[in-house]
Enzyme design. Sequence first.
Site, PDB file in Angstrom:
ATOM      1  N   LYS A   9       2.994  30.338  -1.354  1.00 15.22           N
ATOM      2  CA  LYS A   9       2.131  31.428  -0.887  1.00 15.22           C
ATOM      3  C   LYS A   9       0.649  31.059  -1.006  1.00 15.22           C
ATOM      4  CE  LYS A   9       5.488  34.965  -2.437  1.00 15.22           C
ATOM      5  NZ  LYS A   9       5.620  36.181  -3.276  1.00 15.22           N
ATOM      6  N   TYR A  49       8.651  40.450   5.164  1.00 16.38           N
ATOM      7  CA  TYR A  49       8.785  41.393   4.047  1.00 16.38           C
ATOM      8  C   TYR A  49       9.234  42.780   4.498  1.00 16.38           C
ATOM      9  CZ  TYR A  49       6.965  38.277   0.396  1.00 16.38           C
ATOM     10  OH  TYR A  49       6.808  37.264  -0.526  1.00 16.38           O
ATOM     11  N   PHE A  57       3.516  48.648  -2.887  1.00 12.72           N
ATOM     12  CA  PHE A  57       2.732  47.411  -2.834  1.00 12.72           C
ATOM     13  C   PHE A  57       2.794  46.714  -1.478  1.00 12.72           C
ATOM     14  CE2 PHE A  57       6.910  46.403  -4.726  1.00 12.72           C
ATOM     15  CZ  PHE A  57       7.357  45.387  -3.888  1.00 12.72           C
ATOM     16  N   ARG A  85      16.305  29.899  -6.520  1.00  6.87           N
ATOM     17  CA  ARG A  85      15.937  31.158  -7.191  1.00  6.87           C
ATOM     18  C   ARG A  85      15.848  30.958  -8.707  1.00  6.87           C
ATOM     19  NH1 ARG A  85      14.110  35.881  -4.587  1.00  6.87           N
ATOM     20  NH2 ARG A  85      15.237  37.163  -6.086  1.00  6.87           N
ATOM     21  N   THR A  91      10.343  37.737 -10.777  1.00 10.61           N
ATOM     22  CA  THR A  91       9.235  38.140  -9.905  1.00 10.61           C
ATOM     23  C   THR A  91       7.906  38.133 -10.661  1.00 10.61           C
ATOM     24  OG1 THR A  91      10.772  39.522  -8.667  1.00 10.61           O
ATOM     25  CG2 THR A  91       8.424  39.952  -8.341  1.00 10.61           C
ATOM     26  N   ASN A 112       2.467  35.462  -7.225  1.00 10.48           N
ATOM     27  CA  ASN A 112       3.468  34.737  -8.012  1.00 10.48           C
ATOM     28  C   ASN A 112       3.885  33.430  -7.349  1.00 10.48           C
ATOM     29  OD1 ASN A 112       4.940  35.762  -5.937  1.00 10.48           O
ATOM     30  ND2 ASN A 112       6.299  37.021  -7.194  1.00 10.48           N
ATOM     31  N   HIS A 115       7.855  32.106  -2.682  1.00  8.16           N
ATOM     32  CA  HIS A 115       8.975  32.934  -2.232  1.00  8.16           C
ATOM     33  C   HIS A 115      10.197  32.046  -2.111  1.00  8.16           C
ATOM     34  CE1 HIS A 115      11.471  35.557   0.299  1.00  8.16           C
ATOM     35  NE2 HIS A 115      11.713  34.474   1.013  1.00  8.16           N
ATOM     36  N   GLU A 126      15.322  34.176   7.629  1.00  4.89           N
ATOM     37  CA  GLU A 126      13.936  33.792   7.297  1.00  4.89           C
ATOM     38  C   GLU A 126      13.586  32.422   7.899  1.00  4.89           C
ATOM     39  OE1 GLU A 126      13.766  34.061   3.046  1.00  4.89           O
ATOM     40  OE2 GLU A 126      13.893  36.254   3.045  1.00  4.89           O
TER      41      GLU A 126
END
Length: 148
Positions: A9, A49, A57, A85, A91, A112, A115, A126
């Site tokens: 990100k 998203y 948020f 993951r 998160t 964070n 993704h 995705e």
Amino acid sequence: MQRTLILLKPDCVQRHLIGALIQRFEQKGLRLVALKFTQANRDLAKKHYAVHKKKPFYESLLSFLTSGPTVAIVWEGREAVAVVREMIGKTDGAKSPPGTIRGDYGISVQNNLIHGSDSAENAAAEIALWFQPSDLVSWQPADMDWIG
Ligand code: IDP
Ligand code: MG
């Protein structure tokens, strides 16, 4: 073999952590399938998203994801979705254990760093959002028999 999408990100890019994070996945034994340096527009961020549309948020998340460049990567490997993951952690960086990416590099909830797709189905959807089918490269790493 399974494929999964990760996004490094905008905070990861701005903090010069692209190389450090890619190295972890390479060293784990995941196979690179596609890689793109791009800045998401609002339309792409909304689609990516969409599941969080109702969350408080959401708007802030869209601003964050579109605020600067992102590196989108498809990795392939045995149980790649779950493996990635686990490597990412929780998160919230503050609650993510040391040894995980978010545990080692972050302390924020929103910013964070990364993704990772949360299921094989979402990974496929995705990947199709961020890449054209012709961007995906199938190849045989020379050390595949050792890595498994
Ligand atoms: P995940 O990335 O660990 O799967 P999700 O719950 O799917 O987390 O949330 C998507 C992204 O939205 C997170 O990675 C984070 O950037 C942001 N986010 C999640 N929860 C919050 C929150 O409570 N406040 C602000 N941002 C959040
Ligand atoms: Mg998620």
